[in-house]
Design a protein around this motif. Sequence first.
Motif, mmCIF file in Angstrom:
data_model
loop_
_atom_site.group_PDB
_atom_site.id
_atom_site.type_symbol
_atom_site.label_atom_id
_atom_site.label_comp_id
_atom_site.label_asym_id
_atom_site.label_seq_id
_atom_site.Cartn_x
_atom_site.Cartn_y
_atom_site.Cartn_z
ATOM 1 N N GLN A 202 0.790 -1.275 0.177
ATOM 2 C CA GLN A 202 -0.170 -0.122 -0.047
ATOM 3 C C GLN A 202 0.890 1.314 -0.098
ATOM 4 O O GLN A 202 0.273 2.284 -0.588
ATOM 5 C CB GLN A 202 -0.851 0.011 1.263
ATOM 6 N N TRP B 193 -11.688 -7.294 6.548
ATOM 7 C CA TRP B 193 -11.240 -6.168 5.551
ATOM 8 C C TRP B 193 -10.662 -6.752 4.192
ATOM 9 O O TRP B 193 -10.495 -6.100 3.442
ATOM 10 C CB TRP B 193 -9.886 -5.358 6.235
ATOM 11 N N LEU C 62 -10.938 -4.545 0.819
ATOM 12 C CA LEU C 62 -9.418 -4.225 0.137
ATOM 13 C C LEU C 62 -9.623 -4.802 -1.240
ATOM 14 O O LEU C 62 -8.988 -4.143 -2.368
ATOM 15 C CB LEU C 62 -8.405 -5.165 0.844
ATOM 16 N N SER D 239 -11.334 -2.080 -3.102
ATOM 17 C CA SER D 239 -10.776 -0.922 -3.368
ATOM 18 C C SER D 239 -9.539 -1.215 -4.367
ATOM 19 O O SER D 239 -9.266 -0.129 -5.085
ATOM 20 C CB SER D 239 -9.849 -0.577 -2.065
#
Length: 328
Positions: free
Chosen positions: A25, A136, A140, A143
């Motif tokens: 990230q 998550w 993710l 995203s």
Amino acid sequence: MSQIPMEFILIFLGMVFLSVFLLSQGMVVPVFGEAGKVRKRIRERLHLLERASDLPNMQMVLREKYLKRLSPLEAALEQLPGMERLGQMVEQSGHAFRAYRVVLLGLLLAVVGGLLVWTLSQLWWAGLIAAAMLFWVPILKVSNDRARRFAEFEEGLPDALDAMVRALKAGHPFNETLRLVADEHKGVVAHEFGLTFADINYGNDVRRAMLGLLERMPSMTVMMLVTSILLHRETGGNLTEILERLSSLIRGRFRFQRKVKTLSAEGRMSAWVLVSVPFVLAVGLMLTTPAYIPMLLNEPLGHKLIMAAFTSMIMGIFWIRKIIRIQV
């Protein structure tokens, strides 16, 4: 391997997951797409433009219509805190499912994975950590799909602008150039330009339709395109020349970003190597001399050394990231 407690294995896997996540990230310099802070400024600018023209927020209007089509239970779930932003993320990623289903999938993965880890390790906190990480995973994934879709749109935008220039030179009106791009191109660019043309064709004004495009694709390149078109409609000028220069500017921007990625490749590879060395060394010790690791784990000083080493590693990740961004 039998002498290594399950507690250490779970902690080790958690450290690996967190390190890889932070690297993926934070260390990867994107070739296309905008950072989160840039998109936030674009959304703020978009809201200012809508308020200046006495127009209601396009996103709120669409969300109200969307909620009316749902059942009472689904509408209640969609109105939970954070669902509006998640729903916008799902829409921008190109998926057709609803936002609450992403949360339900995350909860399902968290419950199943947490119970499985708890059963295998007999450690409640290990199951809790595993559940928090698995929750998550669907978010993710959405995203990452959104970032990939943004990148695909921006990569195909210069060709779409060139097609609009050719259509304008051939005498087509501006609205028709959007339809031609939607018909001649494929992928995200054709889809978004088709939605914009349909928005205008069904009675909406050009300003509102272009702001809707920016709402769906919040990036600096789309901001430049929308601003250029809106300024042209208010002040006049040669739209063909404006789009040609904008296409050239976007291509130059992409060339610069590719150069940045090339220059930072060595630093990013060094970051991956430096962060992976402790984990590779730990695995090597587990396989070659299993007696070393339990000696470190059975001593209270060893626990402190492990935490200090991992904290230093996290600090090093952010420090290397800062060095790379300064160099490029």
